[in-house]
Design a protein around this motif. Structure first.
Motif, mmCIF file in Angstrom:
data_model
loop_
_atom_site.group_PDB
_atom_site.id
_atom_site.type_symbol
_atom_site.label_atom_id
_atom_site.label_comp_id
_atom_site.label_asym_id
_atom_site.label_seq_id
_atom_site.Cartn_x
_atom_site.Cartn_y
_atom_site.Cartn_z
ATOM 1 N N ALA A 1 4.343 91.869 -138.241
ATOM 2 C CA ALA A 1 4.421 92.110 -136.914
ATOM 3 C C ALA A 1 4.281 93.564 -136.148
ATOM 4 C CB ALA A 1 5.932 91.858 -136.279
ATOM 5 N N SER A 2 4.141 94.554 -136.908
ATOM 6 C CA SER A 2 4.165 95.769 -136.772
ATOM 7 C C SER A 2 2.270 96.630 -136.443
ATOM 8 C CB SER A 2 4.560 96.955 -137.196
ATOM 9 O OG SER A 2 6.164 96.434 -137.270
ATOM 10 N N THR B 1 2.828 77.897 -138.929
ATOM 11 C CA THR B 1 1.805 79.077 -138.820
ATOM 12 C C THR B 1 2.239 79.909 -137.201
ATOM 13 O OG1 THR B 1 0.061 78.058 -137.895
ATOM 14 C CG2 THR B 1 0.431 78.688 -140.380
ATOM 15 N N GLN B 2 2.606 78.918 -136.799
ATOM 16 C CA GLN B 2 2.860 79.498 -135.317
ATOM 17 C C GLN B 2 3.914 80.787 -135.712
ATOM 18 O OE1 GLN B 2 5.253 76.879 -132.868
ATOM 19 N NE2 GLN B 2 3.294 75.444 -132.584
ATOM 20 N N GLU B 3 4.683 81.341 -135.982
ATOM 21 C CA GLU B 3 5.540 82.773 -135.767
ATOM 22 C C GLU B 3 4.689 83.724 -136.488
ATOM 23 O OE1 GLU B 3 8.971 84.526 -138.669
ATOM 24 O OE2 GLU B 3 8.736 82.464 -139.053
ATOM 25 N N LEU B 4 4.210 83.370 -137.418
ATOM 26 C CA LEU B 4 2.849 84.184 -137.822
ATOM 27 C C LEU B 4 1.754 84.793 -136.561
ATOM 28 C CD1 LEU B 4 2.383 83.727 -141.646
ATOM 29 C CD2 LEU B 4 3.518 85.774 -140.613
ATOM 30 N N LEU C 1 -5.560 85.206 -138.224
ATOM 31 C CA LEU C 1 -6.071 83.949 -138.894
ATOM 32 C C LEU C 1 -5.593 83.655 -140.047
ATOM 33 C CD1 LEU C 1 -10.063 84.159 -140.480
ATOM 34 C CD2 LEU C 1 -8.707 83.179 -138.596
ATOM 35 N N VAL C 2 -4.585 82.838 -140.272
ATOM 36 C CA VAL C 2 -3.392 82.545 -140.756
ATOM 37 C C VAL C 2 -3.789 81.151 -142.255
ATOM 38 C CG1 VAL C 2 -0.498 82.002 -141.757
ATOM 39 C CG2 VAL C 2 -1.467 82.991 -139.980
ATOM 40 N N GLY D 1 -2.501 86.860 -141.766
ATOM 41 C CA GLY D 1 -0.976 86.623 -142.808
ATOM 42 C C GLY D 1 -1.388 85.411 -143.922
ATOM 43 N N PHE D 2 -0.940 85.759 -143.929
ATOM 44 C CA PHE D 2 -0.104 84.066 -145.437
ATOM 45 C C PHE D 2 0.979 83.268 -144.716
ATOM 46 C CE2 PHE D 2 -3.589 85.903 -147.515
ATOM 47 C CZ PHE D 2 -4.530 85.174 -148.694
ATOM 48 N N LYS D 3 1.146 82.320 -145.165
ATOM 49 C CA LYS D 3 2.555 81.797 -145.265
ATOM 50 C C LYS D 3 2.313 80.664 -146.331
ATOM 51 C CE LYS D 3 6.163 79.589 -143.053
ATOM 52 N NZ LYS D 3 7.038 80.415 -142.981
#
Length: 143
Positions: free
Chosen positions: A58-59, A87-90, A97-98, A71-73
């Protein structure tokens, strides 16, 4: 490396202005509320109090707004129909992209954009990495 130490190192590195950052894993979701000092007795029960850690991802856009962030989930039971919601949170952290994936019953992965569209999917990590590399090549401006 402790969470706070990693965050500090990553902040210094990201501020160098990389074109892309692939933030592939969460460091830790929790840390000790009060770090222990000295030897811990093995004769007494030990109670550890944990607190959630800040999401370092987030930073990254705050430290380097122009960096393309992936990011990765990792999610058990991930399906194409659940990718958008999971994936919405990322995307709220600033990801461009996630890569959402699962290793349950074999590898399955999806590359998702901020609109929730699945741009690629693969049944193994090598194909997923190749798809991500091609997308980054298209997205990142070259001098």
């Amino acid at each position: 490396m402790a969470f706070d130490e990693l965050k500090s190192v990553l902040k210094k590195e990201v501020q160098k202005g990389y074109d892309a950052v692939i933030h592939a894993a969460a460091v830790s979701d929790f840390k000790l509320k009060l770090p222990l000092k000295g030897k811990i007795s093995s004769r007494k029960p030990l109670v550890l109090k944990l607190v959630p850690t800040q999401k370092i991802i987030a930073s990254i856009k705050k430290w380097s707004p122009r960096t393309f962030l992936v990011g990765f989930k990792l999610e058990p039971g991930l399906t194409r129909s659940r990718v958008r919601r999971l994936t919405q949170e990322l995307f709220r952290t600033g990801c461009d992209l996630v890569v959402a994936n699962t290793i349950e019953n074999g590898y399955k992965g999806f590359i998702v954009d901020a609109d929730g569209r699945v741009l690629a999917q693969a049944s193994n990590k090598k194909k997923m990495a190749e798809s991500l590399a091609k997308m980054l090549f298209k997205e990142i401006p070259r001098p």
